[in-house]
Design an enzyme around this catalytic site. Sequence first.
Site, PDB file in Angstrom:
ATOM      1  N   ASP A 161       0.855  -1.178   0.000  1.00 21.48           N
ATOM      2  CA  ASP A 161       0.000   0.000   0.000  1.00 21.48           C
ATOM      3  C   ASP A 161       0.894   1.231   0.000  1.00 21.48           C
ATOM      4  O   ASP A 161       2.080   1.153   0.324  1.00 21.48           O
ATOM      5  CB  ASP A 161      -0.856  -0.032   1.279  1.00 21.48           C
ATOM      6  N   HIS A 162       0.336   2.343  -0.389  1.00 16.92           N
ATOM      7  CA  HIS A 162       1.016   3.623  -0.227  1.00 16.92           C
ATOM      8  C   HIS A 162       0.669   4.184   1.150  1.00 16.92           C
ATOM      9  O   HIS A 162      -0.504   4.405   1.445  1.00 16.92           O
ATOM     10  CB  HIS A 162       0.564   4.613  -1.305  1.00 16.92           C
ATOM     11  N   PHE A 173      -5.065   4.459   1.258  1.00 19.96           N
ATOM     12  CA  PHE A 173      -6.189   3.718   0.678  1.00 19.96           C
ATOM     13  C   PHE A 173      -5.852   3.161  -0.700  1.00 19.96           C
ATOM     14  O   PHE A 173      -6.680   3.177  -1.607  1.00 19.96           O
ATOM     15  CB  PHE A 173      -7.449   4.595   0.605  1.00 19.96           C
ATOM     16  N   HIS A 174      -4.641   2.625  -0.855  1.00 21.92           N
ATOM     17  CA  HIS A 174      -4.218   2.048  -2.128  1.00 21.92           C
ATOM     18  C   HIS A 174      -3.752   0.592  -1.970  1.00 21.92           C
ATOM     19  O   HIS A 174      -2.706   0.223  -2.496  1.00 21.92           O
ATOM     20  CB  HIS A 174      -3.055   2.855  -2.732  1.00 21.92           C
ATOM     21  N   PRO A 175      -4.487  -0.271  -1.292  1.00 28.02           N
ATOM     22  CA  PRO A 175      -4.017  -1.646  -1.128  1.00 28.02           C
ATOM     23  C   PRO A 175      -4.040  -2.411  -2.452  1.00 28.02           C
ATOM     24  O   PRO A 175      -4.992  -2.309  -3.227  1.00 28.02           O
ATOM     25  CB  PRO A 175      -5.007  -2.248  -0.130  1.00 28.02           C
TER      26      PRO A 175
END
Length: 529
Positions: free
Chosen positions: A289-290, A463-465
């Site tokens: 993730d980021h 919120f980038h999984p």
Amino acid sequence: MSQEAYDIVIVGAGAGGCVVASYLAEHTDASIALIEAGDTDSDPFIHIPAGFAKILAHDRHVWKYETVPQHGTKRAYRSGKVLGGGSSINAMAYVRGQRRDFAAWQDAVGDTGKWSYDDLLPVFKAQEHNDTFHDEYHGIGGGLAVQQPKGINELNQYCLKAFQEYGIPYNPDYNGESQIGVSPVQSTVGHQRRCSAVDAYLRPHLASGRVTLLTGNTVVRVLVENKRAVGVELMDNEMIMAGEVVLSAGSVHSPKILMHSGIGPTGQLRQHGIAVIVDSPEVGENLHDHAIVPVRAHVKGDLGYQAAAHGLGTVKAGLRYLVTKDGPASGNGIETVSHWNPSDFAAEPTIQCYHVPIIATGGVSPTGDRSGITFELVVLQPKSRGWVRLADNDPTSMPLINPNFMGEEEDLRAAVESVHAIREVMAQESLAPVIQQEIDPGSHIQSDAEIGEWVKRAVATMFHPVGTCRMGQDARAVVDARLRVRGVDGLRVIDASIMPNITSGNTNAPTQALARHGTGMLVEDLKRT
């Protein structure tokens, strides 16, 4: 127990699922059901560009998940639970990533598929309706509205100049030839309204009846008979039968559904008493993730959007938007961004930084009434890998989520370096006169070790999984180059979970592109049968 039947069932009406459903509606005669656990996108705050901050601040339209402890503390780990998924509640930033991201995808599949930048660029262009660019990198004939800011506030204008003074170039288009530089933010907004994946692709097919939308329905498992997917089971024991099943439930739910279906690591499934249908050891693994590292500072006067982000200011901004469709509520409030490598300004970027003209908690919620800026620092290609695992055999239980933020020393070093870099930017000629006081990490934190410990305390998800149903040519990969789940016929995963590695930037645009590319392969395969 009731049963319905469709040719194709798609689980999850997020960014990926909306693309899958619309492409199938346009290119096949199949009957299509699109199943979504959340509600429709009728909330007006979804469609007002600045409304996402209120939605996320109040945990509306999200799965209210959290991580296992990260550096001693559990972190919120929300994902979209509404028609449109993340594309209905995100900050609307349109970032494709770097050519090397897709080169790594191509390396993952070898000669078994086509996932290079050159393969994906025509897809990005076909989906896009850009308000400014029409060239070898951008299209204007698609449904996804992409626009430049209609105005850049004074504080962000200072940021644009300060980053140039620091040494990186002004780049009008980070989705073009190069990502390097400081730039206006491109966002999925059209006519001052959010353009979600629903708006871009799906809504006409819902209106025509080509796609049947089933909201408020949570899928718990895929039904498998003789190593072939034949449908899905819902929370209330209802079954929906299908000739093909597509999981587009995202990087938390797609692996969770697979594991409850008996597709996953044998040891974990047996531990929870789940019968093993396919031993797929990397289902739920490779989560990355980021992570945001927020550097915050108060600024002088009333620069930025702090006054418009809460209280009476919010009311005024909302009324202005309703009457004129302009002002702070008409955009995402994030008007400029930087991509660069602090160690080598000529190299491909390793850091992304949004210049958010408010003091924000968790990247979205305004804190206090003093004007300020939050520099949201992100390590673009994290090496840290975590996992999603089942807590038990109850499909209603929250899964165990470990994004392993800053788990690799290389990621921590990059984050620390980026904090030093932002301090240099704040000291530049155009920004220094308006910076009043650094709040986080604070001037008392100076050494690499001190900054590193602060990073571990402050880090949160962007919120980038991705990655939990990894695509690859190797036997351990969950899906192959055509996104077919290994070991089960008639079952595919088409969402961000298939990414072998994360793209260098926000993942919404790449997820929509990979969904169209992958659905094209599904259509080809359907026509062969």
